[in-house]
Design a protein around this motif. Structure first.
Motif, PDB file in Angstrom:
ATOM      1  N   LEU A   1       0.833  -1.208   0.000  1.00 47.07           N
ATOM      2  CA  LEU A   1       0.000   0.000   0.000  1.00 47.07           C
ATOM      3  C   LEU A   1       0.865   1.255   0.000  1.00 47.07           C
ATOM      4  O   LEU A   1       0.531   2.239  -0.651  1.00 47.07           O
ATOM      5  N   VAL A   2       1.976   1.223   0.704  1.00 51.04           N
ATOM      6  CA  VAL A   2       2.859   2.391   0.742  1.00 51.04           C
ATOM      7  C   VAL A   2       3.323   2.736  -0.671  1.00 51.04           C
ATOM      8  O   VAL A   2       3.316   3.908  -1.063  1.00 51.04           O
TER       9      VAL A   2
ATOM     10  N   GLU B   1       4.592  -1.166   6.327  1.00 49.75           N
ATOM     11  CA  GLU B   1       3.225  -1.668   6.185  1.00 49.75           C
ATOM     12  C   GLU B   1       2.580  -1.866   7.561  1.00 49.75           C
ATOM     13  O   GLU B   1       1.384  -1.646   7.732  1.00 49.75           O
ATOM     14  N   GLU B   2       3.369  -2.248   8.552  1.00 46.26           N
ATOM     15  CA  GLU B   2       2.849  -2.440   9.902  1.00 46.26           C
ATOM     16  C   GLU B   2       2.371  -1.116  10.507  1.00 46.26           C
ATOM     17  O   GLU B   2       1.361  -1.067  11.206  1.00 46.26           O
TER      18      GLU B   2
ATOM     19  N   LYS C   1      -1.316   0.161   9.859  1.00 46.54           N
ATOM     20  CA  LYS C   1      -2.434  -0.372  10.640  1.00 46.54           C
ATOM     21  C   LYS C   1      -2.506   0.234  12.037  1.00 46.54           C
ATOM     22  O   LYS C   1      -3.510   0.101  12.728  1.00 46.54           O
ATOM     23  N   SER C   2      -1.459   0.922  12.453  1.00 52.53           N
ATOM     24  CA  SER C   2      -1.428   1.488  13.800  1.00 52.53           C
ATOM     25  C   SER C   2      -2.242   2.773  13.871  1.00 52.53           C
ATOM     26  O   SER C   2      -2.471   3.456  12.870  1.00 52.53           O
ATOM     27  N   GLU C   3      -2.684   3.084  15.081  1.00 57.34           N
ATOM     28  CA  GLU C   3      -3.440   4.314  15.291  1.00 57.34           C
ATOM     29  C   GLU C   3      -2.512   5.510  15.116  1.00 57.34           C
ATOM     30  O   GLU C   3      -1.405   5.542  15.643  1.00 57.34           O
TER      31      GLU C   3
ATOM     32  N   THR D   1      -6.394   5.291  11.823  1.00 53.02           N
ATOM     33  CA  THR D   1      -5.128   4.626  11.512  1.00 53.02           C
ATOM     34  C   THR D   1      -4.324   5.523  10.574  1.00 53.02           C
ATOM     35  O   THR D   1      -4.873   6.419   9.912  1.00 53.02           O
ATOM     36  N   LEU D   2      -3.060   5.248  10.496  1.00 55.65           N
ATOM     37  CA  LEU D   2      -2.207   5.971   9.557  1.00 55.65           C
ATOM     38  C   LEU D   2      -2.665   5.688   8.124  1.00 55.65           C
ATOM     39  O   LEU D   2      -2.676   6.585   7.283  1.00 55.65           O
ATOM     40  N   GLU D   3      -3.073   4.463   7.866  1.00 58.02           N
ATOM     41  CA  GLU D   3      -3.578   4.094   6.546  1.00 58.02           C
ATOM     42  C   GLU D   3      -4.755   4.996   6.155  1.00 58.02           C
ATOM     43  O   GLU D   3      -4.809   5.518   5.046  1.00 58.02           O
TER      44      GLU D   3
END
Length: 148
Positions: free
Chosen positions: A2-3, A103-104, A107-109, A120-122
Motif C-alpha cells: 500500500l505504501v 506496512e505495519e 495499521k497502527s493508530e 489509523t495511519l492508513e
C-alpha cells in the motif's frame, strides 16, 4: 504494498498539479477569485503543499516543516516558478517520507488527532490522496473557467 501505491498516487497527482499550474499562461489568473469561487488556484496549490509537507514531510520525513495554514489562503501573487519549485520539493519530500513508513505502521493508530476521532495511519494517508485529488480538480476547473 500500500505504501508503494500511495507513493505512486501522490507523485502522479503532484505532477498533475505541476502541469495544471504550468498551463496558466497568464500568471495573474492563478490568483483570481470571483463569484462563488472562494479560493484561487494559487492558494489551493499553496494549501496542498502545506498539507502534504505537514502530514507527511514533517511527521514521517522529519523535515521540521512549520505550517502556516492561514497564509496558504491569504498569501497572493507567488510566482508560477516559485509554485512549481515548491511542488517539485514536495514531490521529493513525499517520496522520501513515505519510504520511512512500514506496512505495519499503516495499521497502527495515528498519534495526532486530525479528524473528530483517532484513525489509523492508513486512513489518514488515503484521505490525503483524496484531498489532493479534490483540490486538483478544483484547480483544473478554475483554470478552464478562466480560459487559462
Amino acid at each position: 504494498m500500500l505504501v508503494e501505491t500511495l507513493k505512486s498516487i501522490f507523485i502522479r497527482d503532484l505532477l498533475r498539479l505541476k502541469s495544471e499550474i504550468n498551463l496558466y499562461k497568464d500568471e495573474s489568473k492563478l490568483w483570481i477569485v470571483e463569484g462563488n469561487i472562494a479560493n484561487s488556484a494559487g492558494n489551493l496549490c499553496l494549501h496542498l503543499i502545506g498539507n502534504l509537507n505537514t502530514y507527511i514531510g514533517s511527521e514521517f520525513g522529519k523535515t521540521n516543516y512549520i505550517r502556516n495554514r492561514e497564509l496558504e489562503f491569504s498569501h497572493k501573487n507567488t510566482s508560477k516558478k516559485e509554485l512549481i519549485d515548491q511542488i517539485d520539493n514536495t514531490i521529493l519530500v513525499v517520496e522520501m517520507s513515505l519510504n520511512n513508513i512500514t506496512e505495519e505502521q499503516l495499521k497502527s493508530e495515528h498519534e495526532i488527532l486530525v479528524f473528530d476521532k483517532k484513525t489509523t495511519l492508513e486512513y489518514l494517508l488515503v484521505h490525503l490522496t483524496t484531498h489532493l485529488t479534490y483540490h486538483l480538480g478544483q484547480i483544473n476547473y478554475h483554470r478552464r473557467l478562466l480560459g487559462k
